[in-house]
Write a protein that holds these residues in place. Structure first.
Motif, mmCIF file in Angstrom:
data_model
loop_
_atom_site.group_PDB
_atom_site.id
_atom_site.type_symbol
_atom_site.label_atom_id
_atom_site.label_comp_id
_atom_site.label_asym_id
_atom_site.label_seq_id
_atom_site.Cartn_x
_atom_site.Cartn_y
_atom_site.Cartn_z
ATOM 1 N N GLN A 1 0.832 -1.202 0.000
ATOM 2 C CA GLN A 1 0.000 0.000 0.000
ATOM 3 C C GLN A 1 0.865 1.248 0.000
ATOM 4 O OE1 GLN A 1 -2.812 0.002 3.206
ATOM 5 N NE2 GLN A 1 -4.153 -1.464 2.172
ATOM 6 N N VAL A 2 0.246 2.341 -0.406
ATOM 7 C CA VAL A 2 0.904 3.644 -0.422
ATOM 8 C C VAL A 2 0.105 4.593 0.467
ATOM 9 C CG1 VAL A 2 1.552 5.615 -1.849
ATOM 10 C CG2 VAL A 2 1.825 3.292 -2.735
ATOM 11 N N GLN A 3 0.804 5.297 1.308
ATOM 12 C CA GLN A 3 0.169 6.322 2.132
ATOM 13 C C GLN A 3 0.564 7.695 1.603
ATOM 14 O OE1 GLN A 3 2.197 3.804 3.917
ATOM 15 N NE2 GLN A 3 0.338 2.595 3.647
ATOM 16 N N LEU A 4 -0.404 8.601 1.603
ATOM 17 C CA LEU A 4 -0.192 9.938 1.075
ATOM 18 C C LEU A 4 -0.598 10.974 2.103
ATOM 19 C CD1 LEU A 4 -1.780 9.349 -2.450
ATOM 20 C CD2 LEU A 4 0.649 9.329 -1.883
ATOM 21 N N GLU A 5 0.199 12.006 2.228
ATOM 22 C CA GLU A 5 -0.113 13.090 3.156
ATOM 23 C C GLU A 5 0.097 14.425 2.458
ATOM 24 O OE1 GLU A 5 1.941 12.895 6.834
ATOM 25 O OE2 GLU A 5 1.008 14.701 7.656
ATOM 26 N N GLU A 6 -1.000 15.181 2.364
ATOM 27 C CA GLU A 6 -0.946 16.491 1.715
ATOM 28 C C GLU A 6 -0.673 17.587 2.725
ATOM 29 O OE1 GLU A 6 -4.616 14.420 -0.310
ATOM 30 O OE2 GLU A 6 -3.860 14.704 1.736
ATOM 31 N N SER A 7 -0.130 18.679 2.229
ATOM 32 C CA SER A 7 0.055 19.879 3.042
ATOM 33 C C SER A 7 0.090 21.080 2.118
ATOM 34 C CB SER A 7 1.338 19.795 3.875
ATOM 35 O OG SER A 7 2.469 19.694 3.038
ATOM 36 N N GLY A 8 -0.081 22.256 2.706
ATOM 37 C CA GLY A 8 0.080 23.485 1.944
ATOM 38 C C GLY A 8 -1.185 24.246 1.612
ATOM 39 N N GLY A 9 -2.332 23.706 1.959
ATOM 40 C CA GLY A 9 -3.561 24.430 1.678
ATOM 41 C C GLY A 9 -3.708 25.637 2.582
ATOM 42 N N GLY A 108 -4.922 10.667 -0.653
ATOM 43 C CA GLY A 108 -4.668 11.354 0.594
ATOM 44 C C GLY A 108 -5.973 11.817 1.209
ATOM 45 N N GLN A 109 -5.878 12.435 2.371
ATOM 46 C CA GLN A 109 -7.081 12.863 3.073
ATOM 47 C C GLN A 109 -7.568 14.225 2.631
ATOM 48 O OE1 GLN A 109 -6.477 12.409 7.315
ATOM 49 N NE2 GLN A 109 -7.027 10.240 7.169
ATOM 50 N N GLY A 110 -6.764 14.949 1.876
ATOM 51 C CA GLY A 110 -7.193 16.213 1.326
ATOM 52 C C GLY A 110 -6.679 17.408 2.105
ATOM 53 N N THR A 111 -6.572 18.515 1.388
ATOM 54 C CA THR A 111 -6.197 19.784 2.005
ATOM 55 C C THR A 111 -7.066 20.880 1.379
ATOM 56 O OG1 THR A 111 -4.358 21.281 2.532
ATOM 57 C CG2 THR A 111 -4.300 20.238 0.370
ATOM 58 N N GLN A 112 -7.590 21.745 2.207
ATOM 59 C CA GLN A 112 -8.539 22.747 1.746
ATOM 60 C C GLN A 112 -7.812 23.964 1.187
ATOM 61 O OE1 GLN A 112 -11.945 22.660 1.550
ATOM 62 N NE2 GLN A 112 -11.908 24.714 0.633
ATOM 63 N N VAL A 113 -8.267 24.392 0.024
ATOM 64 C CA VAL A 113 -7.800 25.644 -0.573
ATOM 65 C C VAL A 113 -9.015 26.553 -0.726
ATOM 66 C CG1 VAL A 113 -6.829 26.734 -2.630
ATOM 67 C CG2 VAL A 113 -5.872 24.578 -1.774
ATOM 68 N N THR A 114 -8.928 27.731 -0.153
ATOM 69 C CA THR A 114 -10.008 28.708 -0.244
ATOM 70 C C THR A 114 -9.449 30.001 -0.804
ATOM 71 O OG1 THR A 114 -11.121 27.732 1.674
ATOM 72 C CG2 THR A 114 -11.811 29.935 0.994
#
Length: 117
Positions: A1-9, A108-114
């Protein structure tokens, strides 16, 4: 499996820039391509940009061409999305995705951009 972690939103104004980052871990040797999807409230999830893990070839949604750039760092198992000239319509949850040999996808779990006008 591959795990993904987003950042920067985050919250920015129209015309500003943001850079999203996605760190992959686990079976990264199985990755064939990576990309970014986004989903705005009440809308379907759409592919924003993708990149081949081996060749580096890229593709973009028409709505972001010329403004967004996807890039990768194979040594660090990271993919980036540089977003320039942001518009309010870019507001969405952004998800990193990895495609692997065999056809599976990991999210990934997502990162919010507004983007405010």
């Amino acid at each position: 499996q591959v795990q993904l972690e987003e950042s920067g939103g985050g919250l920015v104004q129209a015309g500003d820039s943001l850079r999203l980052s996605c760190a992959a871990s686990g079976r990264t040797d199985s990755i064939t391509n990576m990309g970014w999807f986004r989903q705005a409230p009440g809308k379907e999830r759409e592919l924003v940009a993708s990149i081949s893990w081996r060749s580096g070839s890229t593709s973009y949604a028409d709505s972001v061409k010329g403004r967004f750039t996807i890039s990768k760092d194979n040594a660090r198992n990271r993919v980036y999305l540089q977003m320039n000239s942001l518009k309010p319509e870019d507001t969405a949850e952004y998800y990193c995705v990895a495609g692997v040999f065999g056809g599976n996808r990991y999210w990934g779990q997502g990162t919010q951009v507004t983007v405010s006008s």
